[in-house]
Design a protein around this motif. Sequence first.
Motif, mmCIF file in Angstrom:
data_model
loop_
_atom_site.group_PDB
_atom_site.id
_atom_site.type_symbol
_atom_site.label_atom_id
_atom_site.label_comp_id
_atom_site.label_asym_id
_atom_site.label_seq_id
_atom_site.Cartn_x
_atom_site.Cartn_y
_atom_site.Cartn_z
ATOM 1 N N HIS A 1 74.165 86.829 60.735
ATOM 2 C CA HIS A 1 73.233 85.788 61.189
ATOM 3 C C HIS A 1 73.676 85.313 62.568
ATOM 4 C CE1 HIS A 1 71.080 84.547 57.395
ATOM 5 N NE2 HIS A 1 72.069 85.260 56.883
ATOM 6 N N ASP B 1 66.589 81.232 68.661
ATOM 7 C CA ASP B 1 66.157 82.197 67.658
ATOM 8 C C ASP B 1 67.229 82.324 66.593
ATOM 9 O OD1 ASP B 1 63.597 83.756 68.391
ATOM 10 O OD2 ASP B 1 64.685 83.668 70.283
ATOM 11 N N HIS B 2 66.806 82.302 65.339
ATOM 12 C CA HIS B 2 67.691 82.635 64.218
ATOM 13 C C HIS B 2 67.406 84.098 63.926
ATOM 14 C CE1 HIS B 2 68.851 81.937 59.717
ATOM 15 N NE2 HIS B 2 69.642 82.803 60.318
ATOM 16 N N ILE B 3 68.449 84.929 64.066
ATOM 17 C CA ILE B 3 68.305 86.377 63.923
ATOM 18 C C ILE B 3 69.191 86.848 62.776
ATOM 19 C CG2 ILE B 3 68.605 88.612 65.058
ATOM 20 C CD1 ILE B 3 68.303 87.052 67.753
ATOM 21 N N MET C 1 68.134 92.756 71.025
ATOM 22 C CA MET C 1 68.587 93.342 69.769
ATOM 23 C C MET C 1 69.059 94.781 69.944
ATOM 24 S SD MET C 1 68.758 91.041 67.594
ATOM 25 C CE MET C 1 69.223 92.146 66.265
ATOM 26 N N TYR D 1 65.074 93.982 62.020
ATOM 27 C CA TYR D 1 65.772 92.700 62.041
ATOM 28 C C TYR D 1 64.751 91.611 61.744
ATOM 29 C CZ TYR D 1 63.858 92.593 66.806
ATOM 30 O OH TYR D 1 63.025 92.646 67.889
ATOM 31 N N TYR D 2 65.252 90.449 61.407
ATOM 32 C CA TYR D 2 64.429 89.272 61.195
ATOM 33 C C TYR D 2 64.755 88.302 62.322
ATOM 34 C CZ TYR D 2 63.561 84.514 59.630
ATOM 35 O OH TYR D 2 63.183 83.209 59.576
ATOM 36 N N ALA D 3 63.760 87.681 62.897
ATOM 37 C CA ALA D 3 63.978 86.648 63.909
ATOM 38 C C ALA D 3 62.913 85.579 63.764
ATOM 39 C CB ALA D 3 63.930 87.243 65.315
ATOM 40 N N CYS D 4 63.350 84.348 63.929
ATOM 41 C CA CYS D 4 62.434 83.220 63.843
ATOM 42 C C CYS D 4 62.853 82.187 64.873
ATOM 43 C CB CYS D 4 62.489 82.610 62.444
ATOM 44 S SG CYS D 4 61.367 81.212 62.212
ATOM 45 N N LEU E 1 63.260 89.913 73.176
ATOM 46 C CA LEU E 1 64.001 89.938 71.922
ATOM 47 C C LEU E 1 64.363 91.371 71.544
ATOM 48 C CD1 LEU E 1 65.136 88.541 69.395
ATOM 49 C CD2 LEU E 1 62.831 88.632 68.418
ATOM 50 N N SER E 2 63.454 92.300 71.715
ATOM 51 C CA SER E 2 63.744 93.690 71.342
ATOM 52 C C SER E 2 64.838 94.287 72.223
ATOM 53 C CB SER E 2 62.483 94.555 71.380
ATOM 54 O OG SER E 2 61.941 94.606 72.677
#
Length: 147
Positions: free
Chosen positions: A55, A8-10, A70, A97-100, A66-67
């Motif tokens: 990042h 994941d890119h966070i 974070m 936050y952003y995650a992909c 993920l939550s």
Amino acid sequence: MSKVFALDHIVFATSRRQPSLHGIDRQSFHRVIVNIAGEKNSKVFCINSVDDHLHLLVNLSATVSLSAFMNAIKAKSSSWVKHHSNSKTFTSWCSGYYACTVSPSMMKKSIAYIESQQEHHQRMNFDNEMRCIFEKLGLEYHPDELT
């Protein structure tokens, strides 16, 4: 035994994107984040921060959401910045936050992108960076979402 490789890119920002990470010891700060991830059985492959955001490229453990990851990262790193850094202006992280997810084939490119943040942000501010990322993914960007 299950084997999971989930990159994941966070990205997450300081509250109101204030430049409150200015002057902190980045190496110690990043080590704190890496250790928190380790407590969640996750591995950070790359981390970098600028004055108003951070990042991460992380292999998120299959045993943690993920939550939850974070929440731990933000709570524990926030405490460290408030009590162990020389930041006088840090209050908290933004609420979102952003995650992909990142394909393993894109791992090197993602690491290069994260490592180049200082140079990248000499040309582009956070809003424009996130707007570009969202547009590439077909998402709508609202600047107040990461404040």
